[in-house]
Each structure stands twice: as C-alpha cells, then as structure tokens.
Design a protein around this motif. Structure first.
Motif, PDB file in Angstrom:
ATOM      1  N   GLU A 152       0.842  -1.189   0.000  1.00  0.00           N
ATOM      2  CA  GLU A 152       0.000   0.000   0.000  1.00  0.00           C
ATOM      3  C   GLU A 152       0.882   1.245   0.000  1.00  0.00           C
ATOM      4  O   GLU A 152       1.827   1.359   0.773  1.00  0.00           O
ATOM      5  CB  GLU A 152      -0.891   0.028   1.250  1.00  0.00           C
ATOM      6  CG  GLU A 152      -2.093  -0.877   1.149  1.00  0.00           C
ATOM      7  CD  GLU A 152      -3.098  -0.371   0.128  1.00  0.00           C
ATOM      8  OE1 GLU A 152      -3.773  -1.210  -0.479  1.00  0.00           O
ATOM      9  OE2 GLU A 152      -3.181   0.845  -0.057  1.00  0.00           O
ATOM     10  N   ASN A 204      -3.099  -0.102  -5.361  1.00  0.00           N
ATOM     11  CA  ASN A 204      -4.369  -0.819  -5.259  1.00  0.00           C
ATOM     12  C   ASN A 204      -5.543   0.089  -5.607  1.00  0.00           C
ATOM     13  O   ASN A 204      -6.002   0.115  -6.738  1.00  0.00           O
ATOM     14  CB  ASN A 204      -4.529  -1.426  -3.862  1.00  0.00           C
ATOM     15  CG  ASN A 204      -3.545  -2.558  -3.619  1.00  0.00           C
ATOM     16  OD1 ASN A 204      -3.120  -3.226  -4.547  1.00  0.00           O
ATOM     17  ND2 ASN A 204      -3.158  -2.767  -2.374  1.00  0.00           N
ATOM     18  N   THR A 205      -6.050   0.823  -4.654  1.00  0.00           N
ATOM     19  CA  THR A 205      -7.228   1.658  -4.905  1.00  0.00           C
ATOM     20  C   THR A 205      -6.829   3.105  -5.138  1.00  0.00           C
ATOM     21  O   THR A 205      -5.748   3.537  -4.798  1.00  0.00           O
ATOM     22  CB  THR A 205      -8.188   1.584  -3.708  1.00  0.00           C
ATOM     23  OG1 THR A 205      -7.553   2.152  -2.553  1.00  0.00           O
ATOM     24  CG2 THR A 205      -8.566   0.151  -3.417  1.00  0.00           C
ATOM     25  N   ARG A 228     -16.568   3.548   2.720  1.00  0.00           N
ATOM     26  CA  ARG A 228     -15.224   3.063   2.419  1.00  0.00           C
ATOM     27  C   ARG A 228     -15.237   2.082   1.253  1.00  0.00           C
ATOM     28  O   ARG A 228     -14.378   2.147   0.356  1.00  0.00           O
ATOM     29  CB  ARG A 228     -14.606   2.407   3.655  1.00  0.00           C
ATOM     30  CG  ARG A 228     -13.192   1.920   3.405  1.00  0.00           C
ATOM     31  CD  ARG A 228     -12.504   1.413   4.646  1.00  0.00           C
ATOM     32  NE  ARG A 228     -11.125   1.056   4.320  1.00  0.00           N
ATOM     33  CZ  ARG A 228     -10.109   1.897   4.337  1.00  0.00           C
ATOM     34  NH1 ARG A 228     -10.309   3.159   4.695  1.00  0.00           N
ATOM     35  NH2 ARG A 228      -8.892   1.500   4.008  1.00  0.00           N
ATOM     36  N   ALA A 229     -16.203   1.174   1.244  1.00  0.00           N
ATOM     37  CA  ALA A 229     -16.262   0.166   0.191  1.00  0.00           C
ATOM     38  C   ALA A 229     -16.439   0.790  -1.182  1.00  0.00           C
ATOM     39  O   ALA A 229     -15.857   0.328  -2.170  1.00  0.00           O
ATOM     40  CB  ALA A 229     -17.394  -0.820   0.483  1.00  0.00           C
ATOM     41  N   ASP A 239     -12.240   2.295  -1.320  1.00  0.00           N
ATOM     42  CA  ASP A 239     -11.651   1.061  -1.835  1.00  0.00           C
ATOM     43  C   ASP A 239     -12.162   0.663  -3.218  1.00  0.00           C
ATOM     44  O   ASP A 239     -11.573  -0.218  -3.843  1.00  0.00           O
ATOM     45  CB  ASP A 239     -11.938  -0.096  -0.862  1.00  0.00           C
ATOM     46  CG  ASP A 239     -11.284   0.109   0.494  1.00  0.00           C
ATOM     47  OD1 ASP A 239     -10.278   0.843   0.553  1.00  0.00           O
ATOM     48  OD2 ASP A 239     -11.783  -0.449   1.488  1.00  0.00           O
TER      49      ASP A 239
END
Length: 344
Positions: free
Chosen positions: A4, A200-201, A330-331, A335
C-alpha cells in the motif's frame, strides 16, 4: 499492507503519537521527593500508597516495596487495607522537562523503533525500553502515560504548556532527519514534482500520460511508488527537495509534512471524498506552511461511473451512501474507485 502506498505515511502519524508515548510507570519514594501533601501525604504515611491528581498530572507514590509486572503493566503493593485498583490516565505533565527523558513502549516492534530511530533519539538521549524483554525495575520522577489526540494531522497549541504548533513540529522533523532545505526558493531548478503512485485503490489509470504532461510543463518528475516510500530517511530527503507533491486522496499525502515552506500539495479528490480530503490534508497544509490545491474529478474521470451508471445514488447522491455508515462509504469511494484524469 506492504504494497500500500500509504504504508509509510500511515506510520508517520506515529510521529505525532510518539510525542506522548510512554508506558505505565509509577513513581516511588526512593526516586522522588514526595510531591504530595495534605491528605494525600497522610494517606501515604498511613497505608503506604497514595496518588495525587491535578489538571495535568497524576502521580502515585509508595513507601514500601512493590512488584512490577511488565507484561501486564501492573504494580502490586502489599497492604493490609482493602484492595484498591488505580488506573493512570494519559495526562501530560505541566512544565515537566524530564517527562520525555525515556520512552517505554509497551507494544514494542523492533522494525518500528528502527524506522523512527532518528525521531526517538531527538526526543530522548536514552535507549527505548522494551518492557516485554526488560525485567528490571526502573524509577522515574514522573510520567506521561498513553496518547493524547489533538486533531487530524494537527497540534492544539492551546492544550500544550509550551504552546507548540505544527510549524514547531515540522522544524523538529527537519532537525531530526537532517533536512537541508527550509524554503521552496532553495529548491534546485528545474522544479521537482513528486507523484504518489498507488498500487491498489484510487490509482491513476493514465499515470504514464500524466507524467509525460508534467515533464512537458517543465517539472522533473519523481514517481513515489510503494517500494520507494518504505525507507523513511531517504524519502523524507526526496520530499524536502521538491516543489510540488501530487497524489490522490489517501494517507500518502501526509508526506506533505516534509515539504519545504512554500511548496504546494495538489490533492486529486475522488467522488464522494470532498469532506475527508479537505479535513485530513487540505486544512492541515496551511499550518505547515504548505500551499494547497484541489482537483475534484468529474464522474467521467472515475471508474464508479462505468460500474454504477450516471443516475445511481453513488454518482448523484453521495450523502445517501454516507447515511449507510462508514463501511459503506469506504467500500464504494475509498476502496472501490480508480481514476483516469482528463488531461485535455
């Protein structure tokens, strides 16, 4: 977590935490001049144990032998009186120049101590104590116990006896890491731009095209990928020599604390992240002497548009997602979103 881009940065929050970090320590009469009086002193003489509390301190004294359990962080005092449990809360000590002479870190991690050794060595001239491995008894005249929260990436100067600010903390970091550049006018030419590259995100899907454009504008571009940011000593020096820091909303932007005065942080704000972007990184920037700019993306620049469609509440009504709670937000927005920036 190793990959990350925020790994190093989320740890930089620890630099704030460490300013107040010390384990549970009791002062005992062999190490102190009995800083209690009145009823508290009478209790000490009668029972062998007494505590005194005020706005900024909590001191406990024992005039008999005690047993210290380093693992459980407990002090046992033999007494014929009824059993008494005393919890020491994290009050900072007012005008105490010795409170930070030594650190006792209860959740001791060797890698963490090694990473922040420059910070720790500037806060104390002593080695950090690992109570899990150190079975000896240590005596202190007083202690700061636990952590005190001020705000997001901020210091509340009114709550500190010396009145320190984020500017003071930034100067402390410059000294700790032996950084040479204090003002952006001292940065070499051409100006250096550091681009935080996430793995990643909230990734920049057209990152290569962004780099080309930045170079065409006259910047020397340094891409800070996760591996580059794992060495704090080296990366702090890189940031200290740059004029502009660019990144998508995320913990990587906490690196702005290493920028020279007058440098610029550019935060690319994804859909649904406006409040968090300003609160966590925008507002604190000015307290550090850093200029701040935001680029709020359009729906067409977010992968959420293709996933949910233009009329979905995720796009047109983010508040309805926020009403579902943190994990829903958050999802979706933290993310579940990447970005393709419009460079035209």
């Amino acid at each position: 977590m190793r990959n990350e881009s925020g790994k190093l940065i989320s740890s930089i929050y620890d630099l704030f935490l460490i300013l107040a970090l010390i384990s549970l320590v009791f002062t005992i009469n062999e190490c102190s001049s009995n800083p209690i009086s009145g009823e508290d002193r009478l209790q000490l003489e009668t029972t062998g144990f007494s505590c005194n509390s005020d706005l900024h301190t909590e001191i406990c004294l024992a005039n008999k032998q005690v047993r210290i359990d380093n693992n459980a962080l407990k002090v046992y005092i033999p007494s014929s009186q009824a059993v008494e449990k005393r919890l020491i809360l994290p009050y900072p000590r007012k005008e105490d120049k010795t409170a930070m002479d030594r650190f006792v870190i209860t959740d001791y991690k060797p890698w963490w101590v090694d990473k922040y050794k420059k910070v720790l060595s500037n806060l104390s001239s002593f080695e950090v104590i690992n109570p899990g491995a150190d079975g000896t008894v240590h005596c202190f005249p007083g202690a700061v116990i636990g952590l005190k929260y001020h705000d997001n990436l901020a210091i509340n100067g009114t709550g500190i006896p010396a009145g320190y600010s984020m500017s003071d903390f930034k100067r402390f970091l410059i000294q700790s890491f032996n950084l040479k550049i204090k003002r952006v006018s001292e940065v070499k030419k051409p100006p250096v731009l550091v681009l935080i590259s996430r793995s990643n995100t909230r990734r920049f899907l057209n990152e290569h095209e962004m780099i080309v454009m930045m170079k065409e504008l006259g910047f020397e571009v340094i891409v800070a990928d996760p591996m580059r940011m794992t060495n704090l000593d080296q990366f702090a020096e890189v940031l200290n020599s740059c004029s502009v820091l660019v990144g998508a909303h995320g913990a990587g932007l906490t690196n702005e604390i290493f920028l020279p005065e007058g440098a610029v942080t550019v935060q690319v704000v994804g859909l649904g992240l406006e409040w968090a972007a300003t609160t966590y990184y925008g507002d604190p920037a000015s307290e550090m002497g850093v200029k701040y700019l935001e680029y709020k993306i359009e729906p067409e620049e977010s992968t959420l548009l293709e996933k949910y469609g233009r009329d979905h509440p995720v796009i047109v009504d983010p508040n309805s997602i926020y009403e579902q709670g943190y994990f829903a937000v958050r999802a979706v927005y933290v993310d579940g979103q990447n970005m393709k920036i419009n460079l035209n």
